[in-house]
Design an enzyme around this catalytic site. Sequence first.
Site, PDB file in Angstrom:
ATOM      1  CG  HIS A 192      36.418  46.415  39.381  1.00  0.00           C
ATOM      2  ND1 HIS A 192      35.082  45.764  40.637  1.00  0.00           N
ATOM      3  CD2 HIS A 192      36.105  48.268  39.307  1.00  0.00           C
ATOM      4  CE1 HIS A 192      35.547  46.643  41.134  1.00  0.00           C
ATOM      5  NE2 HIS A 192      35.680  47.670  41.106  1.00  0.00           N
ATOM      6  CD  GLU A 248      34.601  42.620  39.545  1.00  0.00           C
ATOM      7  OE1 GLU A 248      35.488  43.786  40.095  1.00  0.00           O
ATOM      8  OE2 GLU A 248      33.257  42.730  39.905  1.00  0.00           O
ATOM      9  CG  ASN A 295      36.694  32.824  -0.601  1.00  0.00           C
ATOM     10  OD1 ASN A 295      35.521  32.089  -1.149  1.00  0.00           O
ATOM     11  ND2 ASN A 295      38.026  32.617  -1.440  1.00  0.00           N
TER      12      ASN A 295
END
Lengths: 740, 141
Positions: free
Chosen positions: A56, A78, A470
């Site tokens: 908001h 929202e 990795n």
Amino acid sequence: MSQDDDKTMGVDLGEFLDFYLLDSQEQIDRLGAGLLQLEKEGENIGLINDLFRSAHSLKGASGTMGFTPIVAMTHAAEDLLDRLRQGKMDVSLEMIDILLAVTDRVKAMLAQVEQRQEISLGSEDLVASMRALLDGEKLIVSEKSQPVQEDKAEVEVEETLVNFIALNFSLTQSENEKINNAHLMGHGIYQVDVKLVPGTLMKAVRAVMVTQRLEGLGTVVKLLPSIEDLEVGNSEEFSLLVLCDEPLEEIRREVLEVSELLDVLIHPYPVGDGLVLETVQGMTIGAEAPVLESETTPKVMAEIVTEEKTPKTFPDQIAQVVPKESGIERIAPATGASSGEGNTQVHTIRVDTVRMDNLINLVGEMVITRTRLVQIGSDLKAQYSMDSMVNNLNEANVYLGRLMNDLQESVMRLRMVAIGTVFGRFPRLVRDLAKKTGKEIELVLKGEDTELDKTVVEVIGDPLMHLIRNSVDHGIESPEERRASGKSDLGTITLDAYHDGNHIAILITDDGGGLDLAKIRKIALSKGLVGEQEELTESEVANLIFLPGFSTADKVTDISGRGVGLDVVKKALNSLGGIVDIATREGKGTTFTIRLPLTLAIIQALLVEVGEEIYAVPLSSVLETLLVNRADIKTVGGLPMVQLRGNTLPLISLLEKFGLPSPETSSNEVFVVVVGFGDKVLGLIVDELRGQQEVVIKSLGDFLNNLPGIAGATILGDGKVTLILDIGSLLQDVLVTRKG
Amino acid sequence: MAEEQLVTFSLGSEEFGVDIMRVQEIIRIPPITRVPKAPEYVEGVINLRGNVIPVISLRTRFGMTRVEETDLSRIIVLQVQTKVFGIRVDAVTEVLRLDTEGIEPPPPIALGMDSQFIRGVGKIGERLLILLELDQIMGGE
């Protein structure tokens, strides 16, 4: 309209841009982290409310700044979150994915804004997805239509007649003429009265925004009070004299697009003829995040309600956020404004990093000067040992020394940042990577409070990310493979950080399959990185993956395996003066251990003489010093070493390493300075030891800061520049290379 | 009529010029600390009021032979973008203004050194000034 110009009507939106960027970036990060948490936890009304508030306020702030694509997305987000918190929708994986995608897109847009570019990224696709979710879930809106909070928290109110006061706009001659002409031509002439939500900041900006909107529909002749007056004054309302042919509804709607308007009155402006009693009144609730949670009081139609909520504009929100170091200077003491997040309020200040660095430099110079004072003091004492003044001087010096130590420590602390700030982005990374590779992986973070120097924290992020990638790619096996070896489907990667004596250790552990040493050796062989007959210990084989050009991936995947990853990591860590080591057990997992010195700008150093040059060795890395007979130095596999209490100590001759000319005479005995971290040790062969001293580390500048073995420079009391050795890179060379 | 203001100096018998806006200061030669494994033309580093600055030997950079330091030898401290560094010169001549019209582009086969370092040649009466391309001096970064 994607972005308003920075300079409009004399108000420079540029100033507010920095506030906006800072605040939005934090909101977005908070949203991202919260979404991940929500995914794990499922139901958590407090969390959902927090997320709603973030979306908001982001929407409100972006709307003020005019960044429509961001508004569009945060608006839809929202709405979604609103449904969630009202219990009208359940959390679903699809929803989380879309919302996360929105945070990514907004971040990217913010990045463009930061570069002062137009936002070129689209928002329609994500908005459409969110709308689809919303529509698909047209849920249990029960009998008595619970008025759901409408789009802009706008409440339709029946039209009512209100008293209208025509303002005297103090029109100039030409403005008057304009009005009269318009009137003659039959154009609409209106007075638009705007009331702002009490306590709104940036009133002038609101006026500008409203003006811009109106300019899109017609012509704004005058604004009262003027922009300047609005900026400095206390008035929370303003009026505009507008020429417009659009219907009143249209005008009202346009104006209400601007956030933080309490009240908008549009009334035909009397010119010549009398008043026309047709007015339209619009109400807007200030588009602010509701502070209280019990915010479900339905707004019943046909009631004129003036909502006066505590405006929580984003400058207020900046004030209560924990500091992050940024280029922005802002002193904003944390206010007690509760945000329902339950964090303990920390009193903080944002400080410009340049100022901090200046402060540290000055303290550094003080340290050097104090050293000279001590030297002078002791010289004087040698000459005038009985003089009471000299004794007083030395006493004062001692006291000064204690003060300097304290000052130094405090100042150094300023630069320390918790490593948690870097760890923060990894949960999201692991989640996304796990999805991509179809593996189930959990990331466990430990030691987030461990503090590092800020320069280190800035650089360490990328190497850590590489190593984590990795682990995901090569370490953790697929769920099927894991099941086959009797492990649980869920793989775990653990990140841990802690202080260990004179350095910091960061561990990345996975419970995957461990490194395939045979495969590594084969590949290294095929790439000519290692000789056929060479004998390598397990750890040496493991370390082969750090060589440039090495990759065990059969095909180049998107994630890693391009043969570039790990040696870049090693380089980055070395540049910080640290080392990295691997421990692996087949079938059980792999652990990468990174060790970094606690980089401080002022260090204790051991001065050593090598040939004709003097070098400084950081004392924190010095374990001991030895006097060794040249005859005792043996060569094993090309590397000089010496026996030290039953263990072999590898040696490096700094003369050779730095290509210095040998002195004419050399004695039978040499000094060896034993340096290292933990159990990784190395001996430096030097000619003389010159004592220990506090030195201030000075950078060698952009051009020279990548030299192997050199960490920086310092200036000794005599004014000469002395180079400081980089123990980390010297150690790393010994750990990995085969030939000396 | 555009002009450039230059600091001119000499290396051997040749004269050079650098944009005065880039010149931070001109100092006598202080003790220079060698830096191992640095590029050959980097003589070392010096202490400039608490800052460590690299010093480049222009002679080496241009492939000339080294000479003994004299009373006239100086280091011109330059600031190029954010980098500060010094260049060792045999002597500093003067500060003068040069008409931009009098500047010619660098000849393709330039005087025995890499033409990447030359941005032009200026003429003042009979004198030829080689105008340096400073961005290229420090490793072309």
